[in-house]
Design a protein around this motif. Structure first.
Motif, mmCIF file in Angstrom:
data_model
loop_
_atom_site.group_PDB
_atom_site.id
_atom_site.type_symbol
_atom_site.label_atom_id
_atom_site.label_comp_id
_atom_site.label_asym_id
_atom_site.label_seq_id
_atom_site.Cartn_x
_atom_site.Cartn_y
_atom_site.Cartn_z
ATOM 1 N N PRO A 166 -49.591 109.654 109.261
ATOM 2 C CA PRO A 166 -48.341 109.103 109.841
ATOM 3 C C PRO A 166 -48.442 107.630 110.198
ATOM 4 O O PRO A 166 -47.454 106.904 110.085
ATOM 5 C CB PRO A 166 -48.137 109.976 111.086
ATOM 6 N N TRP A 167 -49.615 107.180 110.609
ATOM 7 C CA TRP A 167 -49.709 105.774 111.020
ATOM 8 C C TRP A 167 -49.552 104.844 109.834
ATOM 9 O O TRP A 167 -48.994 103.752 109.975
ATOM 10 C CB TRP A 167 -51.043 105.529 111.720
ATOM 11 N N ILE A 168 -50.009 105.269 108.639
ATOM 12 C CA ILE A 168 -49.804 104.439 107.442
ATOM 13 C C ILE A 168 -48.317 104.379 107.098
ATOM 14 O O ILE A 168 -47.775 103.303 106.789
ATOM 15 C CB ILE A 168 -50.618 104.992 106.258
ATOM 16 N N CYS A 169 -47.658 105.533 107.174
ATOM 17 C CA CYS A 169 -46.220 105.550 106.884
ATOM 18 C C CYS A 169 -45.458 104.691 107.891
ATOM 19 O O CYS A 169 -44.534 103.954 107.532
ATOM 20 C CB CYS A 169 -45.701 106.986 106.923
ATOM 21 N N ALA A 205 -46.619 102.111 109.566
ATOM 22 C CA ALA A 205 -46.892 100.697 109.306
ATOM 23 C C ALA A 205 -46.090 100.199 108.110
ATOM 24 O O ALA A 205 -45.542 99.090 108.131
ATOM 25 C CB ALA A 205 -48.385 100.485 109.079
ATOM 26 N N ALA A 206 -46.014 101.031 107.053
ATOM 27 C CA ALA A 206 -45.244 100.629 105.875
ATOM 28 C C ALA A 206 -43.765 100.479 106.214
ATOM 29 O O ALA A 206 -43.102 99.529 105.781
ATOM 30 C CB ALA A 206 -45.428 101.655 104.754
ATOM 31 N N GLY A 207 -43.239 101.417 107.023
ATOM 32 C CA GLY A 207 -41.843 101.306 107.434
ATOM 33 C C GLY A 207 -41.584 100.073 108.269
ATOM 34 O O GLY A 207 -40.560 99.407 108.111
ATOM 35 N N LEU A 208 -42.518 99.751 109.162
ATOM 36 C CA LEU A 208 -42.358 98.558 109.998
ATOM 37 C C LEU A 208 -42.370 97.285 109.156
ATOM 38 O O LEU A 208 -41.560 96.370 109.370
ATOM 39 C CB LEU A 208 -43.464 98.512 111.038
ATOM 40 N N LEU A 209 -43.264 97.242 108.166
ATOM 41 C CA LEU A 209 -43.311 96.071 107.290
ATOM 42 C C LEU A 209 -42.010 95.925 106.507
ATOM 43 O O LEU A 209 -41.516 94.802 106.313
ATOM 44 C CB LEU A 209 -44.492 96.187 106.335
ATOM 45 N N LEU A 210 -41.456 97.046 106.057
ATOM 46 C CA LEU A 210 -40.193 96.980 105.319
ATOM 47 C C LEU A 210 -39.068 96.484 106.218
ATOM 48 O O LEU A 210 -38.245 95.653 105.804
ATOM 49 C CB LEU A 210 -39.852 98.359 104.755
ATOM 50 N N VAL A 211 -39.028 96.964 107.456
ATOM 51 C CA VAL A 211 -37.992 96.513 108.389
ATOM 52 C C VAL A 211 -38.128 95.021 108.656
ATOM 53 O O VAL A 211 -37.128 94.279 108.669
ATOM 54 C CB VAL A 211 -38.073 97.318 109.695
ATOM 55 N N LEU A 212 -39.354 94.560 108.842
ATOM 56 C CA LEU A 212 -39.562 93.129 109.081
ATOM 57 C C LEU A 212 -39.176 92.308 107.857
ATOM 58 O O LEU A 212 -38.626 91.208 107.978
ATOM 59 C CB LEU A 212 -41.024 92.870 109.451
ATOM 60 N N ALA A 213 -39.470 92.841 106.658
ATOM 61 C CA ALA A 213 -39.103 92.119 105.435
ATOM 62 C C ALA A 213 -37.602 92.008 105.285
ATOM 63 O O ALA A 213 -37.086 91.012 104.756
ATOM 64 C CB ALA A 213 -39.705 92.814 104.218
ATOM 65 N N VAL A 214 -36.862 93.033 105.746
ATOM 66 C CA VAL A 214 -35.404 93.016 105.636
ATOM 67 C C VAL A 214 -34.776 92.152 106.720
ATOM 68 O O VAL A 214 -33.883 91.340 106.456
ATOM 69 C CB VAL A 214 -34.845 94.453 105.698
ATOM 70 N N LEU A 215 -35.256 92.292 107.950
ATOM 71 C CA LEU A 215 -34.650 91.551 109.058
ATOM 72 C C LEU A 215 -35.114 90.099 109.103
ATOM 73 O O LEU A 215 -34.361 89.222 109.538
ATOM 74 C CB LEU A 215 -34.983 92.240 110.383
ATOM 75 N N ARG A 216 -36.345 89.844 108.698
ATOM 76 C CA ARG A 216 -36.912 88.488 108.689
ATOM 77 C C ARG A 216 -36.636 87.750 110.000
ATOM 78 O O ARG A 216 -35.886 86.752 110.015
ATOM 79 C CB ARG A 216 -36.365 87.674 107.526
ATOM 80 N N LEU A 247 -46.905 108.613 93.133
ATOM 81 C CA LEU A 247 -48.142 109.401 93.052
ATOM 82 C C LEU A 247 -48.909 109.377 94.374
ATOM 83 O O LEU A 247 -49.551 110.367 94.747
ATOM 84 C CB LEU A 247 -49.018 108.863 91.917
ATOM 85 N N LEU A 248 -48.861 108.246 95.080
ATOM 86 C CA LEU A 248 -49.606 108.134 96.331
ATOM 87 C C LEU A 248 -48.848 108.696 97.524
ATOM 88 O O LEU A 248 -49.454 108.919 98.582
ATOM 89 C CB LEU A 248 -49.955 106.671 96.603
ATOM 90 N N ALA A 249 -47.552 108.891 97.379
ATOM 91 C CA ALA A 249 -46.739 109.318 98.518
ATOM 92 C C ALA A 249 -47.235 110.608 99.165
ATOM 93 O O ALA A 249 -47.317 110.685 100.398
ATOM 94 C CB ALA A 249 -45.273 109.457 98.089
ATOM 95 N N PRO A 250 -47.569 111.670 98.396
ATOM 96 C CA PRO A 250 -48.049 112.892 99.074
ATOM 97 C C PRO A 250 -49.298 112.666 99.907
ATOM 98 O O PRO A 250 -49.444 113.258 100.991
ATOM 99 C CB PRO A 250 -48.319 113.838 97.901
ATOM 100 N N ARG A 251 -50.196 111.813 99.445
ATOM 101 C CA ARG A 251 -51.405 111.553 100.225
ATOM 102 C C ARG A 251 -51.110 110.708 101.457
ATOM 103 O O ARG A 251 -51.641 110.949 102.540
ATOM 104 C CB ARG A 251 -52.447 110.852 99.345
ATOM 105 N N LEU A 252 -50.260 109.696 101.264
ATOM 106 C CA LEU A 252 -49.945 108.833 102.401
ATOM 107 C C LEU A 252 -49.162 109.576 103.470
ATOM 108 O O LEU A 252 -49.251 109.246 104.654
ATOM 109 C CB LEU A 252 -49.145 107.618 101.921
ATOM 110 N N ALA A 253 -48.388 110.590 103.052
ATOM 111 C CA ALA A 253 -47.601 111.343 104.030
ATOM 112 C C ALA A 253 -48.484 112.085 105.020
ATOM 113 O O ALA A 253 -48.022 112.473 106.106
ATOM 114 C CB ALA A 253 -46.682 112.330 103.310
ATOM 115 N N ARG A 254 -49.739 112.307 104.672
ATOM 116 C CA ARG A 254 -50.659 112.992 105.594
ATOM 117 C C ARG A 254 -51.162 112.062 106.695
ATOM 118 O O ARG A 254 -51.818 112.514 107.624
ATOM 119 C CB ARG A 254 -51.857 113.545 104.811
#
Length: 902
Positions: A615-618, A620-631, A606-613
């Motif tokens: 780019p810096w939030i998207c 940051a979220a992608g960077l956090l996911l990469v860090l969580a995976v690579l650790r 539900l929040l994805a369409p709003r967050l897509a507007r």
């Protein structure tokens, strides 16, 4: 013609008009471009009946026959009442509609007097106009009431149909459940009776996964689904029955003969019955077969099963010369034959949520039908695609050949839940093609659920069936919308489709996976994306090899060799994804955890369409996911504080077992024991950033110390493996030799008195002492007492005593010899802190820190409260992995500190 006449006619004409446009849009309009495609609303009318059948069958399977009848009747009576009410409402609506139609017709003919004109008719015209307005109001009211009655009838009929479907599901499930418990077998299972039986095999044999129970590996069994056709107890009569059971066979030297058994084969065997592990299962009993010799076949398999078995065997033979991954994966990818897949590769597929590739999902059948009829929607269009038009096949001929292909697919791949679901959807779609009637795939999926659950109610309790239906529904409903949203943001079309499909399937299936595994894969979507490109060529080439193997084995080998390239890519994706430190995240298990994950997923969507507007939030979220995976290790140490800087020794949390690491330089560690689980020790070494292991010391050959060896070897440079001289138990010693040979790592034996050094760490072997035959023979004959015992001096002067699983007799002998350990800073307590400890040894070594490795809630009561108390009384601080988690030690002397990560 008045305007009132024209409006109903226009509505009637418009309906077939738009139907024709919709029908053509799947063919020529699709070819014209994406923008010309028009899609109507999703038809969900069959979804409630499908859910009703599913829920009723799942709930009724665990009930007795009496309660099943009660549920069926309780659903049937209100269903009949609702259908009767719907009939009355329909008749009333028709009556009102007829009166409305009659009044409308009169108005159209007589609404305006044709013979009146001029000023003399003004009063009459005014009076007629007022009457006309009143009659129009009355007719409008009757029209509204007619529409309301028809709508109410539809709602009542729909409710009645849903309840009737629920009644049918309950009735069928009750009959199947009663059939399982009919006859003498269930009662004999409750008595653990021994029987002689004739059985009919109903599945391919499968092998249990090697498991560790305490200090030994559980025996590996062959599991075979079967039906008992005839049963006789030693002191009872022979009874003919048809009862489903699970055969457990310890085949021994004749394992290959048992593994070649095909469904429909009849066997004569003897064994002991026991109840199934869980209530409400399809099985009435588990039959553990006594005779481990050759299977006694009393009836051969059917011709169809024999032909299917020959095809599967031909594919296995065609893959024999390939590398290990392709040899194991290609039969699994094509026909679901996972007999060759090793546990560590299967774990990699689980960690990346790629196991659907091994279960013969609907994608396999879809690829075959795609080759025959072309892309979805083009089969019945003027511009047909696929092989069918090239072969000159008509629509009906295409449907017939597709049906034969689907049935052959079921036989060869076996009727697994995903295979049945895909086959049912495919047959319904082919029926639509053959009759020239286009059908939406959502109704086809719902109809498939209804038919399959009524045919086999046990599917209603199958997690595999649930995952299959959820994934298919997500691909049909969520994926197109998400793909359109991605294309609207300038994502290339094909990439948008693949990304949307992977994300949609993961979103709906992840909550169910949480119920089963209490974890969430963070790499599932990218791994599925990367594997997607190789699935179709591997499947097509694999099926081609399967088809030609009986007549041209050499050609099949060439096709299998070509298929090994995409298959190898899939294996590489799975291994690489699973090897990432944060590939999996722990999550609360059970349905509560599933509900939590589902709620968060809905919120994210539900929040994805709003967050897509933003780019810096998207980003940051992608960077956090990469860090969580690579650790990254530095970041992990900052966030968790483990391991502490300058650590010298680490005790890994591997459950009920031992695994330790001695720091030997940057990225280097000497490993002492490997624990029972490869995944656990691998995670520990990754957390410690150990990539090079100059030596692995296996103190003795018990499974809780050596079974994790593949995890130590995974992706690391290992110099050698050192073991004790007593090869007991022999099967675990053989496992170590096989694993070392496969990794091309040499093995050596430890000798008392030898000294070694690696970087800043040095150690001396204190035990076992050589026997009369020299260093190659142990002085003891007990596996625990043959444990390699080390006195270690680590960086900074830290001293440790690692006892393995030494028992009190060996502990006392250790004190009497010239290699007595003396006082140390850290003691790794022997045998997981059991009650069997020598008090003299504890007083002699006087440790400041005592570490115990044991599993939470283990059945042995480790550690013993008496041992913990004795260590505390000796002045030692006691830490244990079952409550404190992994433990790292740094410093020495007054600076000695231990850091746990609980």
């Amino acid at each position: 013609m008045s305007s009132r006449e024209a409006r109903p006619d226009c509505r009637d004409d418009s309906r077939p008009h738009f139907q024709d446009v919709d029908r053509d849009s799947t063919g020529s309009a699709a070819a014209a471009g994406e923008g010309s495609r028009r899609e109507g609303p999703t038809d969900l009318r069959l979804v409630p009946p499908a859910l009703a059948v599913w829920a009723a069958a799942a709930a009724t399977l665990g009930l007795s026959g009496r309660w099943a009848v009660v549920v069926a009747v309780a659903c049937s009576l209100p269903a009949l009442v609702l259908l009767a009410a719907a009939g009355r409402a329909t008749r009333r609506g028709r009556a009102i509609g007829g009166a409305w139609a009659g009044s409308t017709g009169g108005d159209s003919r007589e609404g305006r007097p044709s013979g009146e004109s001029g000023a003399g008719s003004t009063d009459a015209g005014l009076r007629a106009g007022s009457v006309d307005r009143g009659s129009r109001a009355g007719r409008a009211d009757r029209g509204v009431r007619a529409g309301s009655a028809v709508g109410r009838a539809r709602v009542l009929a729909a409710g009645g149909a849903v309840l009737l479907c629920a009644a049918a599901g309950a009735a069928v499930a009750g009959l199947h459940g009663a059939d399982v418990w009919r006859g003498p077998v269930p009662a004999l299972a409750r008595e653990y009776a021994r029987i002689d039986a004739e059985v009919r095999v109903t599945s391919d044999p499968r092998t249990t996964r090697p498991a560790v129970r305490g200090n030994h590996s559980a025996p590996v069994f062959l599991l075979i689904d079967a039906e008992v056709m005839e049963v006789r107890t030693p002191d009872g009569p022979t009874t003919r029955v048809r009862t489903p059971v699970l055969l457990m066979v310890a085949a021994g030297d004749h394992r290959a003969d048992w593994q070649q058994l095909l469904p429909s084969t009849r066997l004569r065997l003897a064994g002991r019955l026991s109840p199934p592990a869980h209530d409400g299962e399809r099985l009435a009993a588990v039959l553990r077969v006594d005779d481990a010799g050759e299977p006694r076949i009393t009836g051969p398999p059917t011709g169809i099963q024999r032909a299917a078995g020959d095809l599967r065997a031909g594919l296995r033979e065609a893959t024999d010369g390939l590398d290990a991954d392709a040899c194991a994966l290609l039969p699994g990818l094509v026909v679901g034959d996972t007999s060759r897949i090793p546990p560590e590769l299967h774990d990699a597929f689980k960690a990346t949520d790629l196991t659907h590739l091994l279960s013969v999902s609907g994608a396999n059948l879809s690829i075959l039908l795609f080759l025959l009829v072309g892309p979805p929607g083009s089969a019945s269009s003027a511009e047909r695609r696929g092989l069918a038009p090239l072969l000159g096949l008509s629509l009906r001929g295409t449907a017939v050949i597709g049906g034969v292909l689907t049935l052959a697919f079921i036989v060869v791949c076996r009727p697994e839940p995903s295979v049945l679901r895909a086959a049912a959807c495919g047959l319904i779609t082919l029926l639509a093609i053959g009759t020239g009637r286009r059908r939406s795939l959502i109704p086809a999926l719902a109809a498939a659920v209804v038919l399959l659950v009524l045919y086999d109610p046990w599917l209603a309790r199958s997690y595999g069936f649930l995952l299959s239906v959820l994934a298919t529904g997500a691909l049909l409903t969520l994926a197109p919308r998400w793909s359109a949203a991605l294309r609207a943001r300038r994502v290339p079309g094909r990439l948008a489709e693949i990304l949307a499909a992977a994300a949609a399937a993961q979103a709906v299936c992840a909550p169910v996976v949480v119920v089963l595994a209490s974890r969430v894969s963070l790499v599932a979507v990218p791994c599925n994306l990367l594997a997607e490109f190789a699935v179709a060529p591997a499947t097509v080439l694999g099926f081609a090899a399967l088809a030609v193997a009986p007549v041209a084995p050499a050609v099949a080998e060439v096709l299998a060799w070509v298929a090994s390239w995409p298959v190898g890519w899939i294996a590489t994706v799975a291994r690489t994804g699973a090897g990432l430190p944060g590939a999996e995240a722990q999550w609360p298990g059970g349905w509560s955890g599933a509900a939590l994950l589902a709620g968060l997923t809905v919120l994210a969507v539900l929040l994805a369409p709003r967050l897509a507007r933003h780019p810096w939030i998207c980003g940051a979220a992608g960077l956090l996911l990469v860090l969580a995976v690579l650790r990254p290790v530095p970041l992990t140490r900052i966030m968790t504080g483990w391991p502490p800087p300058g650590w010298s020794f680490a005790l890994c949390d591997v459950g009920q077992g031992d695994a330790m690491v001695l720091a030997a330089g940057e990225g280097t560690g000497v490993v002492v024991d490997a624990g029972p689980d490869p995944g656990a020790v691998d995670r520990c070494l990754r957390d410690l950033a150990v990539t090079r292991v100059p030596l692995v010391v296996l103190t003795h050959f018990h499974a809780d110390h050596v079974r994790g060896l593949p995890g130590v070897l995974r992706g690391r440079a290992v110099g050698a493996i050192q073991t004790t001289s007593l090869e007991e138990p022999p099967e675990q010693a053989a496992f170590v030799r096989r694993t070392a040979a496969a990794a091309r790592v040499p093995t050596v034996r430890a000798e008392a008195g030898e000294r070694r050094r690696s970087g800043p760490v040095e150690w001396r072997v204190l035990w076992p002492r050589p026997g009369p035959g020299g260093a190659g023979e142990a002085a003891v004959r007990d596996a625990n007492d043959s444990s390699v015992t080390l006195r270690v001096r680590a960086a900074g002067g830290l001293t440790l005593l690692l006892l393995g699983d030494l028992e009190p007799p060996a502990q006392r002998e250790l004190l009497r010899g010239p290699e007595a350990p003396g006082p140390v800073d850290v003691l790794k307590v022997a045998h997981h802190g059991s009650a069997f400890q020598d008090p003299g040894l504890l007083h002699s070594v006087r440790p400041r820190l005592a570490l115990i490795s044991c599993g939470a809630d283990n059945p042995y009561g480790h550690p013993s409260p008496r041992t913990v108390a004795a260590l505390g009384a000796a002045g030692a601080r006691v830490l244990r992995t079952d409550t404190d988690g992994p433990i790292a030690v740094a410093g020495a002397g007054k600076d000695l500190r231990a850091v746990s990560r609980s």
